[in-house]
Design a protein around this motif. Structure first.
Motif, PDB file in Angstrom:
ATOM      1  N   GLN A  44       0.795  -1.225   0.000  1.00  0.00           N
ATOM      2  CA  GLN A  44       0.000   0.000   0.000  1.00  0.00           C
ATOM      3  C   GLN A  44       0.831   1.280   0.000  1.00  0.00           C
ATOM      4  N   LEU A  45       2.016   1.246   0.607  1.00  0.00           N
ATOM      5  CA  LEU A  45       2.823   2.460   0.727  1.00  0.00           C
ATOM      6  C   LEU A  45       4.022   2.476  -0.217  1.00  0.00           C
ATOM      7  N   ASN A  46       4.392   1.323  -0.749  1.00  0.00           N
ATOM      8  CA  ASN A  46       5.455   1.194  -1.753  1.00  0.00           C
ATOM      9  C   ASN A  46       6.754   1.903  -1.352  1.00  0.00           C
ATOM     10  N   PRO A  47       7.311   1.576  -0.178  1.00  0.00           N
ATOM     11  CA  PRO A  47       8.542   2.251   0.259  1.00  0.00           C
ATOM     12  C   PRO A  47       9.779   1.675  -0.409  1.00  0.00           C
ATOM     13  N   THR A  48      10.871   2.436  -0.307  1.00  0.00           N
ATOM     14  CA  THR A  48      12.175   1.922  -0.719  1.00  0.00           C
ATOM     15  C   THR A  48      12.695   0.911   0.299  1.00  0.00           C
ATOM     16  N   ALA A  49      12.418   1.178   1.599  1.00  0.00           N
ATOM     17  CA  ALA A  49      12.909   0.312   2.672  1.00  0.00           C
ATOM     18  C   ALA A  49      11.942   0.360   3.846  1.00  0.00           C
ATOM     19  N   VAL A  50      11.953  -0.718   4.630  1.00  0.00           N
ATOM     20  CA  VAL A  50      11.188  -0.788   5.873  1.00  0.00           C
ATOM     21  C   VAL A  50      12.156  -1.091   7.006  1.00  0.00           C
ATOM     22  N   HIS A  51      12.222  -0.201   7.983  1.00  0.00           N
ATOM     23  CA  HIS A  51      13.055  -0.390   9.167  1.00  0.00           C
ATOM     24  C   HIS A  51      12.150  -0.791  10.326  1.00  0.00           C
ATOM     25  N   ILE A  52      12.428  -1.961  10.894  1.00  0.00           N
ATOM     26  CA  ILE A  52      11.555  -2.532  11.915  1.00  0.00           C
ATOM     27  C   ILE A  52      12.200  -2.398  13.290  1.00  0.00           C
ATOM     28  N   TYR A  53      11.464  -1.812  14.214  1.00  0.00           N
ATOM     29  CA  TYR A  53      11.897  -1.625  15.600  1.00  0.00           C
ATOM     30  C   TYR A  53      10.974  -2.436  16.512  1.00  0.00           C
ATOM     31  N   GLY A  54      11.522  -2.867  17.659  1.00  0.00           N
ATOM     32  CA  GLY A  54      10.721  -3.658  18.590  1.00  0.00           C
ATOM     33  C   GLY A  54      10.562  -5.103  18.176  1.00  0.00           C
ATOM     34  N   ALA A  55      11.418  -5.571  17.276  1.00  0.00           N
ATOM     35  CA  ALA A  55      11.316  -6.939  16.769  1.00  0.00           C
ATOM     36  C   ALA A  55      12.234  -7.905  17.499  1.00  0.00           C
ATOM     37  N   THR A  56      13.044  -7.409  18.441  1.00  0.00           N
ATOM     38  CA  THR A  56      14.015  -8.246  19.149  1.00  0.00           C
ATOM     39  C   THR A  56      13.773  -8.164  20.650  1.00  0.00           C
ATOM     40  N   GLY A  57      14.349  -9.123  21.383  1.00  0.00           N
ATOM     41  CA  GLY A  57      14.169  -9.143  22.838  1.00  0.00           C
ATOM     42  C   GLY A  57      12.839  -9.768  23.214  1.00  0.00           C
ATOM     43  N   GLY A  58      12.669 -10.067  24.484  1.00  0.00           N
ATOM     44  CA  GLY A  58      11.407 -10.640  24.940  1.00  0.00           C
ATOM     45  C   GLY A  58      11.247 -12.081  24.502  1.00  0.00           C
TER      46      GLY A  58
END
Length: 218
Positions: free
Chosen positions: A91-105
């Motif tokens: 839907q947003l067609n970005p160049t890149a997606v940076h994911i935060y909160g995906a580690t730990g826990g």
């Protein structure tokens, strides 16, 4: 022009970089990540999930702050993160997606996030996906030859073949020449020899991790 979408998912806040509000770009929140964005004064352009980790009042808070679309997960066949990543690219067609909160826990969530790019649906976007926390950045690569830049605050470099491949590290501190693996392995604790590094591989998906030690007192 490069367009980066930042995605916040539901991992522990202790693993976040110091200040999410200082990170440029638009934000998307997945489930509880959406509420955490709003509480930090960040207006998401999209929120995604089944919202089973927040109550009705919190959901209304998210909806009132939302600047774009809300996507409710229709089933449990995909995780909130998977649906968010798919929705962002479609839907947003970005160049890149940076994911935060995906580690730990929870380890099951961590593994689901790391292995997301192995799914044929998501593998097409693997080179555009990056996982980021306060100590690490994880980039994904498809077969080919590459040059990567050293991140100024990171000391260590790791190469993680996620599928069988032959991997060559040509100018890192510890080098490999067409090293073969039949199963996932982490070539850990390597380092750049300068400001850039070069590598190549012939099949599968490779994760490259730049990291630093956690500055905690004993």
């Amino acid at each position: 022009m490069a367009t980066i979408i930042n995605l916040l998912v539901g991992g522990p806040t202790a693993n976040y970089p110091a200040d999410l509000t200082a990170i440029p770009g638009d934000w998307v929140g997945a489930d509880r990540g959406a509420l955490r964005l709003v509480k930090r004064g960040i207006q998401p352009v999209m929120v995604v999930g089944d919202f089973d980790s927040i109550d009705e009042a919190e959901l209304q808070t998210v909806k009132q702050a939302l600047a774009g679309t809300i996507i409710v997960k229709p089933d449990q066949d995909h995780t909130d993160t998977q649906l968010a990543v798919k929705s962002i690219f479609e839907q947003l067609n970005p160049t890149a997606v940076h994911i935060y909160g995906a580690t730990g826990g929870r380890l099951d969530h961590l593994l689901a996030n790391l292995w997301l790019v192995l799914d044929p649906v998501f593998r097409q976007w693997a080179p555009q996906i990056k996982l980021i926390d306060k100590q690490n950045s994880v980039q994904f690569f498809l077969p080919g030859e590459y040059e990567i830049q050293k991140e100024a605050d990171k000391k260590y470099l790791a190469f993680v073949p996620m599928m069988p491949m032959h991997l060559t590290l040509s100018d890192e501190k510890y080098q490999l020449k067409a090293a073969h693996n039949d199963y996932p392995i982490s070539w850990a604790s390597n380092e750049f020899s300068g400001d850039t590094g070069h590598f190549s591989f012939d099949a599968g998906v490779l994760a490259v991790i730049q990291s630093k030690d956690d500055q905690v007192s004993d």
